[in-house]
Design a protein around this motif. Structure first.
Motif, short mmCIF file in Angstrom:
data_model
loop_
_atom_site.label_atom_id
_atom_site.label_comp_id
_atom_site.label_asym_id
_atom_site.label_seq_id
_atom_site.Cartn_x
_atom_site.Cartn_y
_atom_site.Cartn_z
N ARG A 149 -5.58 -2.69 -4.36
CA ARG A 149 -6.79 -2.20 -3.70
C ARG A 149 -8.03 -2.92 -4.22
N ALA A 205 -5.29 8.66 3.01
CA ALA A 205 -5.73 7.76 4.08
C ALA A 205 -6.27 8.55 5.27
N GLY A 261 3.21 5.28 4.98
CA GLY A 261 2.30 4.67 5.94
C GLY A 261 2.66 4.90 7.39
N VAL A 267 -7.90 0.20 9.52
CA VAL A 267 -7.21 0.70 8.33
C VAL A 267 -6.17 -0.34 7.93
N ASP A 282 -0.83 2.15 -2.79
CA ASP A 282 -0.64 2.96 -3.98
C ASP A 282 -0.88 2.18 -5.28
N MET A 323 -3.10 -0.70 6.02
CA MET A 323 -2.18 0.38 5.63
C MET A 323 -0.92 -0.13 4.95
N VAL A 371 -5.58 1.07 2.14
CA VAL A 371 -4.61 2.06 1.70
C VAL A 371 -3.46 1.36 0.98
N GLU A 420 -11.11 3.68 -0.16
CA GLU A 420 -9.75 3.32 -0.58
C GLU A 420 -8.92 4.60 -0.60
N ALA A 421 -7.60 4.43 -0.44
CA ALA A 421 -6.70 5.57 -0.51
C ALA A 421 -5.38 5.12 -1.13
N ASP A 454 -2.42 7.02 -0.87
CA ASP A 454 -1.25 7.51 -0.15
C ASP A 454 -1.66 7.92 1.26
#
Length: 225
Positions: free
Chosen positions: A20, A45, A68, A57, A15, A59, A13, A38-39, A41
């Motif tokens: 990433r 997530a 987060g 995770v 931005d 984060m 996770v 993948e995330a 935000d």
């Protein structure tokens, strides 16, 4: 019988898409780790965790939209949650503290060498905190840093009330954890067995209503600030 274990499943996770991508390249290059999603935000997530049921995770804390800390709290509030390892820079101590109080098991810096990030993920996946002594000292200093007198008194009173529920030996154990000692070192300090230390830690976790050793340390420091 095949003794090989399934790889640790990870959701990354952050931005920053480049971050990433870099993390995925590093982690997917390890035979015992795999990035399953993948995330960008906190909301993404949470969705990724629901869909992929990862083990860990990784984060980020500062993100547009849901940050987060809020995402960590939501993820760890679900049944059979994954472990959370915070990804951060040292200019965001307040965010890191919030995530640790929410139950994250540790943190790594964004400029940490790849091998150390891999080690931290493995450590957290095993259920152990991934915090270096220097990093712990910095976080504790931030946790007990300048506050208004009223805020300090309120935090201290609440933490002291929690510690008052512990027996003398449990309190000694909690203070040893706050000093950064491992189980064997606590056993040596208290002149008890490691098994007894583990029992005390279990009792402390339950009485303080916290999830891990980092949170125990924060309660102790808040109470004795």
């Amino acid at each position: 019988m095949d003794d090989e274990r399934d790889p640790v499943r990870i959701v990354v996770v952050d931005d920053d898409q480049l971050v990433r991508m870099a993390l995925r390249l590093v982690l997917d290059g390890e035979p015992d780790l795999t990035v399953v999603a993948e995330a960008a935000d906190g909301d993404a997530a949470i969705t990724a965790v629901e869909q992929h049921r990862p083990d860990v995770v990784l984060m980020d804390v500062r993100m547009p939209g849901r940050d987060g800390i809020s995402a960590t709290d939501a993820i760890l509030g679900r049944s059979a949650p994954p472990r959370v390892l915070v990804l951060t820079t040292f200019d965001s101590d307040d965010f890191v503290l919030g995530a640790l109080r929410a139950g994250a098991l540790g943190f790594v810096l964004k400029d940490t060498p790849p091998a150390q990030i891999v080690d931290a993920i493995r450590t957290v996946a095993a259920g152990d905190p991934a915090l270096s002594p220097a990093a712990t000292a910095r976080l504790i200093a931030a946790a007990t840093g300048p506050r208004s007198p009223e805020a300090r008194r309120s935090v201290q009173a609440a933490a002291a009330g929690k510690l008052a529920t512990l027996t003398a030996r449990e309190l000694d154990t909690a203070r040893a954890i706050a000093d950064g000692l491992g189980n064997a070192e606590i056993a040596a300090r208290l002149h008890v067995s490691v098994a007894t230390v583990k029992a005390h830690i279990g009792n402390v976790l339950g009485k303080l209503a916290v999830e891990n050793r980092v949170q125990i340390a924060l309660v102790v420091r808040d109470a004795e600030d």
